[in-house]
Write a protein that holds these residues in place. Sequence first.
Motif, PDB file in Angstrom:
ATOM      1  N   THR A 232      74.371   0.575 -37.173  1.00 26.48           N
ATOM      2  CA  THR A 232      74.277   1.981 -37.574  1.00 26.48           C
ATOM      3  C   THR A 232      75.456   2.430 -38.425  1.00 26.48           C
ATOM      4  OG1 THR A 232      72.966   2.467 -35.599  1.00 26.48           O
ATOM      5  CG2 THR A 232      73.993   4.326 -36.740  1.00 26.48           C
ATOM      6  N   PRO A 233      76.699   2.093 -38.096  1.00 26.94           N
ATOM      7  CA  PRO A 233      77.823   2.514 -38.955  1.00 26.94           C
ATOM      8  C   PRO A 233      77.709   1.986 -40.378  1.00 26.94           C
ATOM      9  CG  PRO A 233      78.638   1.824 -36.823  1.00 26.94           C
ATOM     10  CD  PRO A 233      77.192   1.445 -36.859  1.00 26.94           C
ATOM     11  N   ALA A 234      77.240   0.734 -40.533  1.00 24.94           N
ATOM     12  CA  ALA A 234      77.087   0.175 -41.877  1.00 24.94           C
ATOM     13  C   ALA A 234      76.021   0.924 -42.663  1.00 24.94           C
ATOM     14  CB  ALA A 234      76.735  -1.306 -41.791  1.00 24.94           C
ATOM     15  N   LEU A 235      74.935   1.323 -41.998  1.00 23.96           N
ATOM     16  CA  LEU A 235      73.889   2.087 -42.679  1.00 23.96           C
ATOM     17  C   LEU A 235      74.384   3.479 -43.056  1.00 23.96           C
ATOM     18  CD1 LEU A 235      70.816   1.116 -40.474  1.00 23.96           C
ATOM     19  CD2 LEU A 235      71.468   0.172 -42.687  1.00 23.96           C
ATOM     20  N   GLY A 236      75.216   4.065 -42.190  1.00 22.97           N
ATOM     21  CA  GLY A 236      75.804   5.360 -42.528  1.00 22.97           C
ATOM     22  C   GLY A 236      76.690   5.275 -43.755  1.00 22.97           C
TER      23      GLY A 236
END
Length: 277
Positions: A232-236
């Motif tokens: 999720t952090p990478a997609l954000g």
Amino acid sequence: MSGTSNKKRTKKLAEKDTSLWGFLFSKEAEGEDITKRAFFANPSGEEEEEEEQEAPSIFREIWRRFNLWGALAIIIFLVFTIVLTRTIHSMWTPQDMKDIAGYADNGSARDLTALLRNANGQEISFTEAEINRFLRETCRMRQTGVFSIITHGNGLAVRIHDGYAELIIDRLIGSNIHQTTAVHLSFRQIVENGVPSLKVDFHGGEPLPGNLPRGGSIGLVGIPERHISVLTPALGTLLNCYPEINAIIEEHGYCPHFTQGKNGQDSRVSLVPYRPS
């Protein structure tokens, strides 16, 4: 009379002696030379052959020493080793990305941000090739953390399926080792107090064994939804690269709908705006 008594005494002594020499001599009929039998019996070795025939075979010896639980433990260990080896090999086998439209071709990229801005809140769609060319021209991947020493971002692509999209990150480890990580993305619209918002789910495609939702894959190995959510952090970070697109989607309540191309048609994503009922 004296001769008879002497014979009886000799016979009793012989019977007593058999307790000491019984392993050499056996009781036989009278008149047989037992000394000769003890030292010269069976010159042909027939008894030895019979003993050899009665000796247990190697298969009987193996069966006698066979341990069911030990053999079962060995089989389980071998199966576990084979499965683990194949899983690791599949995780390090990258996806074939040659079938993704626009990822490696020489086509020119369209400015999707301008097209979305000019749509003025109307429904608009983009093909898979247009999205991947746009990402190729505008997104610059950069690996951070400890692995940044040996790992470099090589490419980013979107493969469109019916109902969900597969976002694939291609990393280059060293000089020529590719490793791919894919996230399955599906969207649904939630309306609260008349205000629409997008809900992102990390699943799509056929479920994994045990009816677990498939959230993506590492190499060729499917990963459950709850484990792929660590990305999720990478997609954000990726979304933060396109702030204007995010703002337009939120303003008009766009919801992506994915359709895989069939019969020569292009796979595409349609951005459908929110319309109050």
